[in-house]
Each structure stands twice: as structure tokens, then as C-alpha cells.
Design an enzyme around this catalytic site. Structure first.
Site, PDB file in Angstrom:
ATOM      1  N   ASP A   3      34.197  47.827  46.371  1.00 49.93           N
ATOM      2  CA  ASP A   3      35.033  47.306  45.286  1.00 49.93           C
ATOM      3  C   ASP A   3      36.254  48.217  45.159  1.00 49.93           C
ATOM      4  OD1 ASP A   3      34.981  45.415  42.714  1.00 49.93           O
ATOM      5  OD2 ASP A   3      35.708  47.390  42.100  1.00 49.93           O
ATOM      6  N   ASN A  28      47.031  45.487  39.732  1.00 54.90           N
ATOM      7  CA  ASN A  28      47.615  44.146  39.622  1.00 54.90           C
ATOM      8  C   ASN A  28      48.575  44.051  38.440  1.00 54.90           C
ATOM      9  OD1 ASN A  28      46.676  42.717  41.821  1.00 54.90           O
ATOM     10  ND2 ASN A  28      44.812  42.047  40.811  1.00 54.90           N
ATOM     11  N   ASP A  68      47.260  40.905  46.234  1.00 57.79           N
ATOM     12  CA  ASP A  68      46.722  40.131  47.353  1.00 57.79           C
ATOM     13  C   ASP A  68      46.987  40.841  48.678  1.00 57.79           C
ATOM     14  OD1 ASP A  68      45.834  38.220  45.624  1.00 57.79           O
ATOM     15  OD2 ASP A  68      47.436  36.782  46.025  1.00 57.79           O
ATOM     16  N   GLU A  85      37.675  41.244  43.933  1.00 52.79           N
ATOM     17  CA  GLU A  85      38.086  42.320  44.826  1.00 52.79           C
ATOM     18  C   GLU A  85      36.896  42.989  45.505  1.00 52.79           C
ATOM     19  OE1 GLU A  85      37.960  44.165  40.633  1.00 52.79           O
ATOM     20  OE2 GLU A  85      38.423  42.248  41.574  1.00 52.79           O
TER      21      GLU A  85
END
Length: 348
Positions: free
Chosen positions: A213, A221, A230, A256
Site C-alpha cells: 500500500d 493526491n 495515477d 492504491e
């Protein structure tokens, strides 16, 4: 009826796309192709069940997290791919019918040719002029050759069509098993691989799993945007794919979180691979494509577990997940195995 861009005029399609993007931004939904497909269908009004599901989530203030977004796509949008399968089935049925007709024609022509040659032979025995018999025989053979040429051309054409269908099916199957953002295997492919790997592991062959993770990904983000997020996720996927073997499976588990399933690999070997992945990601330099700006480094936390004979795959992944969150609780940017997890849980 399903709605696609081809069914709508340009202005209408553009307005639906704009509404979909604005709604996704309001709900903080990453603008991935699969998420956009869901919300485009929602505003196109072509799928009542999808509209009801999303309206219910909004009414209950449910967050559109990665798992919900994926479930919406797989439940209401992905089944439309079945239309490709139906179309392919119809084309195959048509091809089979044509091939059957070709074969029937070939058999009938063969019978006609045999009968014609038998008639010529009978005339020979009846004393007919040999020159006339030869001419008649040559004519029958020429007609047979012409029919055979036409049949061969027909079969060749249908063979080419069959090759196109086979290629289309192969590509459709690959798309159905691949996560669109990362290029890794998706949950469907992961579940199938795990079932097969578990069968082998039940006979004593080692099977290990690592679950990773991205640390502080939400903050990343928020600071740099989902587009850059992304890009980072694709980088993580690339590292994961490069560090495992060809016989292993790397997949996107959700959001993620990425996962790798390693058959014929014990806990120690899987832990070593996990460490290579962690180091490679920690050392990677991430650059914003649009500006060339070097972004802050990214790290990952990884949990590692080995399959225990008799348990379910769900048990294995849950144990791996607990090890992952122990890694996060221990400061992140580290690998934690189920052995450390056992000791931590035993200590209370």
C-alpha cells in the site's frame, strides 16, 4: 437499451461527459476510464439499476471509495462486454452454417462428378466414339476443378474471418482480466489465479503473497492531483511487475493497494522480494510530466504471508493485510511478515 457515444450526437454526448466529470469531482472520484464509464452511463440515463444504486449511495452519504467504484463498474458496466461475446457467438454460428453449406455442396458435387464419370464409362462400353468420350470427360473434370476452386476460395475467406474472431476474443478476454489504470491483472484474474495456486499449495507446495500500500497516498493526491497520483500508481505497478517472476501474478487489489501471488515461494524468499520492491520504490524519482518538476519521494508498506494448508484464500489475504497495517503502524516504508504479526498479536 445501452447507450454509447456512437448513439448520441456530439453536443449531447459532450454535455453528458461534462456532467459526469463535474459529479466525479464533487464526489472526489478519480477520473479513471472505468469510473468515467460508470458516471457517463449514470447521466445518460440508460441504466435504471445503476442510477438507483448511485442515488442510494449519495442519499446515505456513502463515500465513493476505490472498492465501491470498482463494484459499480463490475456490477453495472462491465457486463456490457457480454454484448461482444453475443456478437461473436452469432458470427461463429453464421460461419459454421456457411461451412456446413460448403461441405454439403462439396459432397453433392462429388456425387455428381462420380455419376458423370460413370455415365462416360458406360458410354465407352456402348461403343461411343472415343474422341467424344474424351471431350466429355475433360469437360466434367474442368467443371469439377472450377467448383473445387470456388469452394477453396470460400473456405479461405471464412478461415480469415475465423482468425479475426479468434483475435477479437483473445483481446476481449485480455481486457476483461486487466486493470485499465495499471495494466496489472484485475480482481477477476487474481481470484482465478489464487484458486489454482491454492489447489497446488494444498499438496504442500509453498505459496506466498505480498500486499503493498502506498504510504500517505491520499495526501499526495490532495497536494498534486489525481492525475499525478495515477502516474505514481502506474510506477508502483511497473516496479512490482519487474520484481516478480514470470510465473507469479501481480494485480491491483483495490485503490492504491497492489498484490503479488508467488507460487512455489516460501516466506523468506517472498520477504526478500518484498524488500527489493520497497527499496526500488523508495529510491525512485518521480517527475511531473507536464512541468518536469521532481516530486517528493514515495514509499510503500508491505505485508507478507504464506499459505497454510487447509485455510481459505481469504484467510491468507486477511493475514497479509494485518501484517501490512502493522507495517504502517510501525512507521511505514517497511516490510512486515506474518511471523512478526504473530508475535505482535501474541504480545497483546
Amino acid at each position: 437499451m445501452d447507450t454509447s457515444l456512437d448513439d448520441l450526437d456530439h453536443d449531447y454526448a459532450a454535455s453528458i461527459a461534462d456532467r459526469a466529470m463535474r459529479a466525479m469531482a464533487e464526489q472526489r472520484i478519480p477520473p479513471t476510464p472505468t469510473n468515467f464509464a460508470v458516471w457517463f452511463q449514470y447521466f445518460a440515463g440508460s441504466h435504471d439499476d445503476l442510477r438507483n444504486a448511485i442515488d442510494l449511495l449519495i442519499d446515505h452519504n456513502r463515500p465513493f471509495d476505490a472498492r465501491i467504484n470498482q463494484d459499480l463498474f463490475e456490477t453495472y458496466v462491465a457486463p456490457q462486454v457480454s454484448a461482444v461475446v453475443v456478437d461473436t457467438s452469432e458470427r461463429l454460428h453464421e460461419l459454421m452454417g456457411t461451412a456446413k453449406d460448403f461441405l454439403a455442396t462439396a459432397i453433392a458435387d462429388n456425387h455428381s462428378q462420380i455419376q458423370a464419370i460413370s455415365d462416360v464409362a458406360g458410354q465407352g462400353q456402348a461403343g461411343v466414339d472415343p474422341k467424344a468420350l474424351v471431350a466429355q470427360l475433360m469437360n466434367e473434370l474442368a467443371r469439377a476443378a472450377s467448383r473445387a476452386t470456388r469452394l477453396e476460395a470460400g473456405f479461405a475467406e471464412k478461415t480469415r474471418e475465423l482468425d479475426v474472431i479468434r483475435d477479437s476474443l483473445s483481446k476481449s478476454e485480455q481486457r476483461a482480466r486487466t486493470d485499465t489504470l495499471t495494466g496489472l491483472a484485475n480482481r477477476r484474474a487474481l481470484d482465478e489465479f489464487l484458486r489454482k495456486a491454492q489447489t497446488t499449495a494444498e499438496w504442500g507446495e509453498p505459496l506466498s503473497v505480498l500486499l503493498l500500500d502506498i504510504d500517505h497516498f491520499k495526501t499526495f493526491n490532495d497536494n498534486f492531483g489525481h492525475g499525478v497520483g495515477d502516474q505514481v500508481l502506474r510506477l508502483m505497478a511497473k516496479v512490482l511487475r519487474e520484481k516478480v517472476r514470470e510465473q507469479d501474478l501481480s494485480a491491483r487489489y483495490g485503490g492504491e493497494e497492489l498484490i503479488a501471488v508467488l507460487p512455489d515461494t516460501d516466506l523468506a524468499a517472498c520477504t526478500e522480494i518484498a524488500e527489493r520492491i520497497r527499496r526500488a520504490i523508495a529510491e525512485a524519482k518521480i517527475t511531473r510530466r507536464s512541468t518536469g518538476e521532481v516530486l517528493p519521494g514515495i514509499t510503500v508498506s508491505i505485508g507478507v504471508a504464506r499459505y497454510r494448508v487447509g485455510e481459505t484464500v481469504t484467510d491468507l489475504i486477511e493475514r497479509c493485510d494485518r501484517a501490512l497495517y502493522l507495517a504502517k503502524g510501525g512507521g511505514r516504508n517497511r516490510v512486515v511478515t506474518e511471523n512478526e504479526l504473530d508475535r505482535a498479536e501474541a504480545a497483546g
